[in-house]
Design a protein around this motif. Structure first.
Motif, short mmCIF file in Angstrom:
data_model
loop_
_atom_site.label_atom_id
_atom_site.label_comp_id
_atom_site.label_asym_id
_atom_site.label_seq_id
_atom_site.Cartn_x
_atom_site.Cartn_y
_atom_site.Cartn_z
N GLY A 1 -38.16 17.39 -11.56
CA GLY A 1 -38.83 17.25 -10.27
C GLY A 1 -38.07 16.38 -9.28
N PRO A 2 -37.79 15.12 -9.65
CA PRO A 2 -37.04 14.26 -8.72
C PRO A 2 -35.62 14.76 -8.45
CG PRO A 2 -38.12 12.93 -10.41
CD PRO A 2 -38.29 14.37 -10.79
N ALA A 3 -34.98 15.38 -9.43
CA ALA A 3 -33.62 15.89 -9.22
C ALA A 3 -33.62 16.96 -8.14
CB ALA A 3 -33.06 16.44 -10.52
N LEU A 4 -34.61 17.84 -8.15
CA LEU A 4 -34.67 18.90 -7.15
C LEU A 4 -35.13 18.38 -5.79
CD1 LEU A 4 -36.16 21.79 -9.31
CD2 LEU A 4 -33.84 21.65 -8.38
N ALA A 5 -35.87 17.29 -5.79
CA ALA A 5 -36.36 16.72 -4.53
C ALA A 5 -35.34 15.79 -3.89
CB ALA A 5 -37.66 15.95 -4.77
N ALA A 6 -34.21 15.56 -4.55
CA ALA A 6 -33.20 14.62 -4.03
C ALA A 6 -32.55 15.18 -2.77
CB ALA A 6 -32.15 14.36 -5.09
N GLY B 1 -38.44 8.24 -17.59
CA GLY B 1 -39.23 7.14 -17.04
C GLY B 1 -38.79 5.78 -17.56
N ASP B 2 -38.44 5.68 -18.83
CA ASP B 2 -38.03 4.39 -19.38
C ASP B 2 -36.53 4.15 -19.23
OD1 ASP B 2 -37.06 6.21 -21.18
OD2 ASP B 2 -37.98 5.28 -22.95
N GLY B 3 -35.79 5.10 -18.66
CA GLY B 3 -34.37 4.93 -18.42
C GLY B 3 -33.49 5.14 -19.64
N SER B 4 -34.09 5.59 -20.75
CA SER B 4 -33.30 5.76 -21.97
C SER B 4 -32.42 7.01 -21.94
CB SER B 4 -34.22 5.81 -23.19
OG SER B 4 -35.10 6.91 -23.08
N VAL B 5 -32.79 7.98 -21.10
CA VAL B 5 -32.00 9.21 -21.00
C VAL B 5 -31.60 9.40 -19.55
CG1 VAL B 5 -31.99 11.70 -21.32
CG2 VAL B 5 -33.21 10.27 -22.94
N ARG B 6 -30.31 9.59 -19.32
CA ARG B 6 -29.80 9.82 -17.98
C ARG B 6 -28.93 11.07 -18.02
NH1 ARG B 6 -27.38 5.05 -14.66
NH2 ARG B 6 -29.31 5.20 -13.52
N VAL B 7 -29.20 11.98 -17.11
CA VAL B 7 -28.47 13.24 -17.05
C VAL B 7 -27.98 13.43 -15.63
CG1 VAL B 7 -28.65 15.74 -17.33
CG2 VAL B 7 -29.95 14.24 -18.84
N ALA B 8 -26.70 13.79 -15.48
CA ALA B 8 -26.15 14.08 -14.16
C ALA B 8 -26.37 15.56 -13.89
CB ALA B 8 -24.68 13.74 -14.11
N VAL B 9 -27.01 15.88 -12.78
CA VAL B 9 -27.34 17.25 -12.43
C VAL B 9 -26.61 17.61 -11.14
CG1 VAL B 9 -29.19 18.85 -11.82
CG2 VAL B 9 -29.62 17.04 -13.48
N TYR C 1 -26.68 24.26 -9.81
CA TYR C 1 -27.87 24.79 -10.47
C TYR C 1 -28.62 25.75 -9.54
CZ TYR C 1 -32.54 25.49 -12.08
OH TYR C 1 -33.71 26.11 -12.42
N LEU C 2 -28.75 25.40 -8.27
CA LEU C 2 -29.47 26.26 -7.33
C LEU C 2 -28.76 27.60 -7.16
CD1 LEU C 2 -30.73 23.71 -4.67
CD2 LEU C 2 -32.03 24.82 -6.49
N CYS C 3 -27.43 27.60 -7.21
CA CYS C 3 -26.69 28.87 -7.15
C CYS C 3 -27.00 29.72 -8.38
CB CYS C 3 -25.20 28.62 -7.05
SG CYS C 3 -24.67 28.02 -5.45
N THR C 4 -27.01 29.08 -9.54
CA THR C 4 -27.33 29.79 -10.77
C THR C 4 -28.77 30.30 -10.73
OG1 THR C 4 -25.79 28.39 -11.97
CG2 THR C 4 -27.40 29.59 -13.28
N PHE C 5 -29.67 29.45 -10.26
CA PHE C 5 -31.07 29.85 -10.19
C PHE C 5 -31.26 31.03 -9.24
CE2 PHE C 5 -35.14 29.67 -7.96
CZ PHE C 5 -35.99 29.92 -9.04
N THR C 6 -30.53 31.03 -8.13
CA THR C 6 -30.63 32.14 -7.18
C THR C 6 -30.20 33.44 -7.84
OG1 THR C 6 -30.23 30.63 -5.35
CG2 THR C 6 -29.90 32.96 -4.91
#
Length: 164
Positions: free
Chosen positions: A60-65, A77-85, A90-95
């Motif tokens: 959600g927040p990644a797409l709203a950025a 939420g706890d910061g234990s997992v961080r993923v670079a998106v 992704y939007l090109c692939t989704f399209t």
């Protein structure tokens, strides 16, 4: 959007979509926005090995950025997992997935849809007289074009008289 189209847009099968919806405890409206978010959550879930619920919360927040910063760091939420998106990628692939969903929707089961009647028959049943249109359509194309040109020339002469 149907469930089959939604599943193609998410790049999953229909059963996975239904199980994901139940597992997340969210109602999916089978809209493009929900498909975009669930598709990204699926990619994060499969790539990073995060639980689907955590991936959903990160998507959600990644797409709203801000779109000017295409690479967004989505984290749990706890910061234990961080993923670079890479949101743009992704939007090109989704399209592409969405296009496939709309163009190659699996054939629906059941009886075929009732075909609509010809427009002329619909106009007649509405009470319009289409006899002049039918008579005009029986005339040769060159004759109809010549008459249309004559009418356009006549209108131009009236415009010139009005403005002059």
């Amino acid at each position: 959007m149907t469930l089959a189209q939604f599943a193609l847009a998410v790049n999953a099968d229909t059963k996975w979509v239904q199980n994901a919806s139940a597992g997340l405890g969210v109602y999916l409206a089978y809209s493009e926005g929900d498909a975009r978010r669930l598709g990204l959550a699926k990619v994060i879930h499969e790539t990073a090995g995060t639980p689907l619920r955590a991936a959903w919360e990160m998507a959600g927040p990644a797409l709203a950025a801000d779109p000017s910063a295409p690479i967004v760091s989505a984290e749990s939420g706890d910061g234990s997992v961080r993923v670079a998106v890479d949101v743009d990628r992704y939007l090109c692939t989704f399209t592409a997935w969405l296009s496939r969903a709309y163009l190659h929707e699996p054939r629906r089961r059941g009886r075929p849809a009732v075909r609509e009647r010809a427009p002329a028959l619909s106009a007649e049943s509405f009470g319009l007289d289409v006899s002049l249109i039918a008579a005009n359509m029986r005339r040769p194309l060159a004759e109809r074009l010549r008459e249309a040109d004559d009418a356009a020339e006549l209108m131009n002469r009236f415009r010139l008289r009005r403005s002059g």
